[in-house]
Scaffold this motif. Structure first.
Motif, PDB file in Angstrom:
ATOM      1  N   LYS A   1      -8.721   5.950  -1.709  1.00  0.00           N
ATOM      2  CA  LYS A   1      -8.515   6.788  -0.522  1.00  0.00           C
ATOM      3  C   LYS A   1      -9.841   6.897   0.205  1.00  0.00           C
ATOM      4  O   LYS A   1     -10.851   7.280  -0.387  1.00  0.00           O
ATOM      5  CB  LYS A   1      -8.079   8.200  -0.908  1.00  0.00           C
ATOM      6  CG  LYS A   1      -6.875   8.274  -1.806  1.00  0.00           C
ATOM      7  CD  LYS A   1      -5.600   8.080  -1.040  1.00  0.00           C
ATOM      8  CE  LYS A   1      -4.415   8.175  -1.987  1.00  0.00           C
ATOM      9  NZ  LYS A   1      -3.200   7.662  -1.403  1.00  0.00           N
TER      10      LYS A   1
ATOM     11  N   GLN B   1       0.831  -1.213   0.000  1.00  0.00           N
ATOM     12  CA  GLN B   1       0.000   0.000   0.000  1.00  0.00           C
ATOM     13  C   GLN B   1       0.865   1.262   0.000  1.00  0.00           C
ATOM     14  O   GLN B   1       0.500   2.278  -0.581  1.00  0.00           O
ATOM     15  CB  GLN B   1      -0.957  -0.002   1.197  1.00  0.00           C
ATOM     16  CG  GLN B   1      -2.110  -0.990   1.063  1.00  0.00           C
ATOM     17  CD  GLN B   1      -2.868  -0.850  -0.247  1.00  0.00           C
ATOM     18  OE1 GLN B   1      -3.211   0.247  -0.679  1.00  0.00           O
ATOM     19  NE2 GLN B   1      -3.112  -1.965  -0.919  1.00  0.00           N
ATOM     20  N   GLU B   2       2.010   1.201   0.654  1.00  0.00           N
ATOM     21  CA  GLU B   2       2.923   2.352   0.640  1.00  0.00           C
ATOM     22  C   GLU B   2       3.397   2.608  -0.794  1.00  0.00           C
ATOM     23  O   GLU B   2       3.432   3.745  -1.265  1.00  0.00           O
ATOM     24  CB  GLU B   2       4.120   2.100   1.571  1.00  0.00           C
ATOM     25  CG  GLU B   2       5.052   3.305   1.672  1.00  0.00           C
ATOM     26  CD  GLU B   2       6.205   3.104   2.665  1.00  0.00           C
ATOM     27  OE1 GLU B   2       6.329   1.986   3.213  1.00  0.00           O
ATOM     28  OE2 GLU B   2       6.970   4.055   2.879  1.00  0.00           O
TER      29      GLU B   2
ATOM     30  N   ASP C   1       3.165   5.383  -6.118  1.00  0.00           N
ATOM     31  CA  ASP C   1       2.901   5.226  -7.553  1.00  0.00           C
ATOM     32  C   ASP C   1       1.887   6.251  -8.043  1.00  0.00           C
ATOM     33  O   ASP C   1       1.912   6.664  -9.194  1.00  0.00           O
ATOM     34  CB  ASP C   1       2.351   3.820  -7.845  1.00  0.00           C
ATOM     35  CG  ASP C   1       3.467   2.791  -7.947  1.00  0.00           C
ATOM     36  OD1 ASP C   1       4.637   3.215  -7.985  1.00  0.00           O
ATOM     37  OD2 ASP C   1       3.170   1.586  -7.986  1.00  0.00           O
TER      38      ASP C   1
ATOM     39  N   GLY D   1       1.825   1.679  -3.529  1.00  0.00           N
ATOM     40  CA  GLY D   1       0.661   2.169  -4.273  1.00  0.00           C
ATOM     41  C   GLY D   1       0.489   3.668  -4.095  1.00  0.00           C
ATOM     42  O   GLY D   1       0.190   4.402  -5.039  1.00  0.00           O
ATOM     43  N   MET D   2       0.728   4.141  -2.868  1.00  0.00           N
ATOM     44  CA  MET D   2       0.595   5.565  -2.579  1.00  0.00           C
ATOM     45  C   MET D   2       1.627   6.377  -3.377  1.00  0.00           C
ATOM     46  O   MET D   2       1.298   7.393  -3.980  1.00  0.00           O
ATOM     47  CB  MET D   2       0.790   5.776  -1.077  1.00  0.00           C
ATOM     48  CG  MET D   2       0.695   7.200  -0.611  1.00  0.00           C
ATOM     49  SD  MET D   2       0.906   7.272   1.188  1.00  0.00           S
ATOM     50  CE  MET D   2       2.685   7.451   1.307  1.00  0.00           C
TER      51      MET D   2
ATOM     52  N   TYR E   1      -1.058   1.500   4.598  1.00  0.00           N
ATOM     53  CA  TYR E   1       0.221   2.011   5.087  1.00  0.00           C
ATOM     54  C   TYR E   1      -0.036   3.135   6.081  1.00  0.00           C
ATOM     55  O   TYR E   1       0.610   3.262   7.088  1.00  0.00           O
ATOM     56  CB  TYR E   1       1.058   2.514   3.909  1.00  0.00           C
ATOM     57  CG  TYR E   1       2.279   3.298   4.314  1.00  0.00           C
ATOM     58  CD1 TYR E   1       3.315   2.682   5.023  1.00  0.00           C
ATOM     59  CD2 TYR E   1       2.415   4.644   3.991  1.00  0.00           C
ATOM     60  CE1 TYR E   1       4.437   3.396   5.395  1.00  0.00           C
ATOM     61  CE2 TYR E   1       3.536   5.356   4.356  1.00  0.00           C
ATOM     62  CZ  TYR E   1       4.546   4.735   5.061  1.00  0.00           C
ATOM     63  OH  TYR E   1       5.658   5.441   5.429  1.00  0.00           O
TER      64      TYR E   1
ATOM     65  N   ASN F   1      -3.335  12.037  -1.530  1.00  0.00           N
ATOM     66  CA  ASN F   1      -3.583  11.936  -0.088  1.00  0.00           C
ATOM     67  C   ASN F   1      -4.267  13.195   0.425  1.00  0.00           C
ATOM     68  O   ASN F   1      -5.307  13.141   1.079  1.00  0.00           O
ATOM     69  CB  ASN F   1      -2.269  11.783   0.705  1.00  0.00           C
ATOM     70  CG  ASN F   1      -1.537  10.514   0.389  1.00  0.00           C
ATOM     71  OD1 ASN F   1      -1.793   9.879  -0.626  1.00  0.00           O
ATOM     72  ND2 ASN F   1      -0.609  10.131   1.250  1.00  0.00           N
TER      73      ASN F   1
ATOM     74  N   VAL G   1      -4.110   4.103  -8.591  1.00  0.00           N
ATOM     75  CA  VAL G   1      -4.054   2.705  -8.187  1.00  0.00           C
ATOM     76  C   VAL G   1      -4.754   2.506  -6.844  1.00  0.00           C
ATOM     77  O   VAL G   1      -5.583   1.625  -6.665  1.00  0.00           O
ATOM     78  CB  VAL G   1      -2.585   2.237  -8.071  1.00  0.00           C
ATOM     79  CG1 VAL G   1      -2.522   0.791  -7.609  1.00  0.00           C
ATOM     80  CG2 VAL G   1      -1.866   2.413  -9.402  1.00  0.00           C
ATOM     81  N   GLN G   2      -4.404   3.396  -5.887  1.00  0.00           N
ATOM     82  CA  GLN G   2      -4.858   3.200  -4.523  1.00  0.00           C
ATOM     83  C   GLN G   2      -6.148   3.969  -4.234  1.00  0.00           C
ATOM     84  O   GLN G   2      -6.281   5.125  -4.616  1.00  0.00           O
ATOM     85  CB  GLN G   2      -3.757   3.698  -3.580  1.00  0.00           C
ATOM     86  CG  GLN G   2      -3.995   3.381  -2.134  1.00  0.00           C
ATOM     87  CD  GLN G   2      -2.817   3.820  -1.280  1.00  0.00           C
ATOM     88  OE1 GLN G   2      -2.499   4.991  -1.197  1.00  0.00           O
ATOM     89  NE2 GLN G   2      -2.161   2.866  -0.654  1.00  0.00           N
TER      90      GLN G   2
END
Lengths: 432, 386
Positions: free
Chosen positions: B213, A146-147, A152, A149-150, B259, B108, B210-211
């Motif tokens: 939130k 996940q880190e 990226d 992914g963040m 994370y 983020n 990708v991620q």
């Protein structure tokens, strides 16, 4: 019994500061910088980062390990045999703890306003007590996945690694510090132990502490926790890079509002002498401020014409095995910025740099160095990174002072050559 | 502030300003623009070396005061004297619009920004410090100048200095700097605090990332104006404020879902946002776990150890403030806005008396308002650049 092999006091008349260098019998180098502030900051680091992926020790065998393992190892040092995580131990002292991995080092740290000795004991103990199992490695793969992914999804991160992978063909500086999901999938507890036993040998590590502390307090904890170790001799292998860039351009489309650009300058002319390297790093910084700082013609012209925005900046890095310099920002037209950059440098190489700008930027460099000594965090960090770079912190001030206009001119002519330039851009996903 | 930073009567452009600053031993002066509750704070801050470090005896402090005075009070105007320089205004309008649009670059913070915006859509707090593109477009050099004059004469002005100079000398300098400034009646800014929620808002947005939130926006109901604000500080710390918090221990360490997962407290508006980056498929389980951890506090699942850990961690954080000039300024400014003045050490002392019951009561006052989810639609990004 005195377990310290050596104790030295180092003083600077100019800064009115002093610190202690101690060689502990365990093999560890310890730097203690007394400073009468509320916060004490301690940093325990190993000279081991993301670029150390091929190495051997005195046993001879050359090992290659998966990308991202130094960072993975850093995560895994926060758990002990009883499954208690290190943060839970710090919670009892109130210290604020963290860790980071860079290309050349891994550091574990805490800051505190009370209970210093108990926190230091946790720091030294946790970093010297590895505990890796197939299960806890697997759990970490989820978190670090996940880190990754963040990062990226972060255009600035993509821009940066795009540039490094254009400048370098095979040097590991081009890989992401975290690795990728597929490289970290190859990490096992066994490889972690091998890396740990190589790089977390105390002879490859250093401790730096800054705050309201004495060398005696620190030695008392070190004596209690650290056992003498046979020093390890590490040989690191880096591929030889040609002086010219691998590719001229890297490009990627992402969800950004405006194109992002970085122009990089590769430098393979790196001295074997640590002081010489430090000097070159400072010269490049002074030069960067002269060439691209807010007083420069480049910044002002491009800003006024809307070709760059307030986010424009520059950055350089120099180590034993690689060096590069870069300017970066947002622009409606990155190719025009590149063209102007090449023209600007060419012009200055023909007509010469401005001596007055040098004097001013030289003075700025010294002032920026003095500002470090306001913060225990900065002092401890700089002490440790300079220790690994092989330069003494007060000598660093002397190096800054010794730099002349002629030094800067010489480096300007040798470093800037269009064959050493590459550009990375991130283009908005919906732009034609 | 960006226009003022471009140039003033005495130092016409960025190069001239920065030459002067470089010669003050690399002094830096930067514009400030941020939000506290529903108040917008504008100004300049300077970071300078103490005079004793200037080997040639340069009076750095006086130079910095002079520079702030010039930038703030003597801006570059057009011939009419009633409007800012047109070129500076149009280019800074473009930069501001860029900055607003570029918020999306950092996913983020963009997710948190969007959650806050949706949650406080009908409140002033829903507008960020950079404002909206449609409000920037109509700005003219004359309308901006009018706004500037209005702020200088009617907004509350506070000046902070952290350092070791002689305070009488500094006060004299500042008094003469502002001696001719016209001041009319001063406006007070009130922040509306919302404590109840009719129905929870659910927002899902697709983005090519990708991620996923996930952000949960809560009304905490407590602000610095409350006598018991230190109870909320403890609650936030136990819930999601540190690496010993329930969110970190459970959502990250136990379930390996993310994370990062933490709560962002706010002290003037009474808002708390939990933010996390997760795999898209884990949205439901993550949301459930984040809420379950808050529920566990509401039902009294707080150990003595968690209380102690939170107290020590906060005490440490408050005591560290005094080592950084910027943190000291921020601490007292925030207090001043809420009509308080206690030191970090005094505030830290109050934590010792906080009881479990007080934390449970505070947690029961926290209500969920908005769930924002950024759904990632891109595949993983292992591939190399072209």
């Amino acid at each position: 019994m005195n377990k310290t092999v050596l104790q030295e006091v180092r003083e600077s008349e100019f800064l009115k500061e002093k610190y202690y260098y101690l060689k502990h019998h365990s093999g560890l180098d310890i730097y203690v910088f007394p400073k009468n502030l509320t916060t004490t900051y301690a940093l325990f680091g190993t000279k081991y980062g993301s670029i150390d992926n091929k190495f051997s020790t005195q046993d001879g065998e050359i090992i290659e390990v998966p990308d991202g393992i130094a960072h993975f190892l850093e995560h895994k040092m926060f758990e002990d045999e009883e499954g208690i995580d290190t943060f839970a131990r710090y919670a009892k002292t109130g210290a604020s703890a963290n860790a980071y991995t860079s290309r050349g080092m891994t550091a574990y740290l805490f800051s505190c306003t009370d209970n210093f000795s108990s926190s230091l004991e946790i720091l030294l103990d946790s970093v010297t007590s590895p505990y890796f199992t197939p299960e806890n490695v697997k759990k970490e793969q989820g978190i670090i996945g996940q880190e990754i992914g963040m990062y990226d999804d972060n255009p600035r991160n993509r821009l940066y690694y795009g540039l490094l992978s254009a400048l370098y063909e095979s040097h590991p500086v081009r890989i992401d510090i975290c690795g990728t999901v597929s490289t970290i999938a190859k990490i096992t507890d066994k490889i972690l132990y091998h890396c740990y036993n190589t790089f977390y040998n105390l002879s490859n590590m250093a401790l730096s502490v800054c705050g309201n502390v004495t060398p005696e307090e620190i030695l008392a904890v070190a004596d209690k926790v650290l056992k003498p170790q046979e020093p390890v001799e590490i040989t690191r292998f880096y591929p030889k890079e040609k002086p010219t860039v691998f590719r001229k351009r890297a490009e990627r489309r992402m969800q950004v509002a405006k194109p992002l650009f970085s122009i990089g300058i590769k430098d393979t002319d790196i001295s074997k002498d640590a002081a010489e390297r430090a000097k070159k790093g400072i010269i490049i910084r002074i030069l960067n401020n002269m060439l691209y700082g807010k007083t420069s013609a480049f910044y002002n012209e491009l800003y006024e014409q809307g070709l760059i925005t307030p986010s424009f900046g520059y950055f350089n890095d120099i180590s034993e095995s690689y060096a590069f310099n870069m300017i970066t920002g947002e622009s409606p037209n990155p190719d025009e910025v590149y063209r102007r950059f090449v023209h600007y440098i060419d012009d200055l190489q023909k007509n010469g740099l401005d001596r007055e700008a040098f004097d001013r930027c030289h003075r700025v460099e010294l002032a920026e160095f003095v500002k470090i000594f306001d913060s225990t965090e900065e002092i401890a960090n700089v002490l440790l990174s300079l220790a690994f770079a092989g330069v003494e912190i007060f000598e660093y001030a002397d190096i800054i002072n010794s730099i002349t206009f002629e030094d800067v001119t010489r480096v300007f002519h040798s470093c800037y050559n269009p064959e050493y330039y590459a550009m990375s851009v991130i283009i908005p996903i919906d732009e034609q | 502030m960006q226009v003022l930073e471009r140039g003033c009567k005495k130092y016409h452009n960025i190069a001239k300003i920065n030459e002067k600053l470089d010669n003050l031993y690399s002094a830096s002066i930067f514009p400030r623009n941020y939000i506290r509750g529903e108040a917008q704070i504008l100004g300049f801050a300077a970071e300078i070396l103490d005079n004793e470090y200037a080997p040639d005896g340069t009076d750095i402090l006086s130079g910095a005061v002079e520079m702030i005075g010039e930038l703030l009070l003597n801006p570059l105007l057009d011939e009419s004297g009633k409007a800012f320089n047109e070129g500076y205004v149009s280019s800074e309008k473009a930069n501001l619009i860029d900055a607003i649009r570029a918020k999306i670059n950092n996913k983020n913070s963009y997710a948190v920004f969007r959650c806050r915006e949706e949650m406080c859509k009908d409140e002033a707090y829903g507008i960020s410090e950079t404002g909206k593109v449609e409000d920037v477009l109509p700005i003219t050099p004359a309308s901006l100048y009018e706004y500037y004059c209005d702020i200088l004469s009617h907004s509350k002005i506070e000046i902070y200095y952290v350092g070791k100079c002689d305070e009488r000398v500094l006060c004299d300098k500042l008094a003469s700097l502002f001696a001719t400034l016209y001041r009319g009646p001063v406006r007070e800014v009130q922040t509306l605090v919302v404590r109840t929620v009719d129905s929870v808002k659910n927002i899902v947005e697709e983005q090519p990332v990708v991620q996923g939130k996930l952000c949960l926006g809560f009304r905490s109901g407590m602000t610095l104006r409350d006598k018991n604000f230190h109870v909320f500080a403890m609650l936030n710390e136990i819930y999601g404020g540190s690496v010993s918090s329930k969110l970190f221990k459970n959502v990250r360490e136990k379930l390996s879902l993310c994370y990062y997962c933490y709560s962002i407290p706010e002290s003037h508006k009474g808002v708390m946002i939990v933010t996390s980056g997760i795999e898209n498929a884990n949205r439901e389980i993550s949301e459930k776990e984040i809420l379950a951890q808050l529920d566990s506090i509401r039902t009294g699942d707080i150990s003595e150890e968690e209380m102690e850990n939170a107290r020590r961690s906060l005490e440490n954080a408050y005591l560290e403030i005094t080592d950084s000039a910027a943190s000291v300024e921020s601490w007292y400014f925030s207090r001043s806005l809420a009509g308080r003045s206690e030191s970090p050490a005094e505030f830290a002392k109050r934590l010792a008396s906080v009881t479990r019951e007080e934390i449970i009561t505070a947690a029961r006052g926290v209500v969920l308002d908005t769930v924002y989810f950024m759904l990632g639609t891109a595949k993983t990004g292992d591939e190399e650049d072209e």
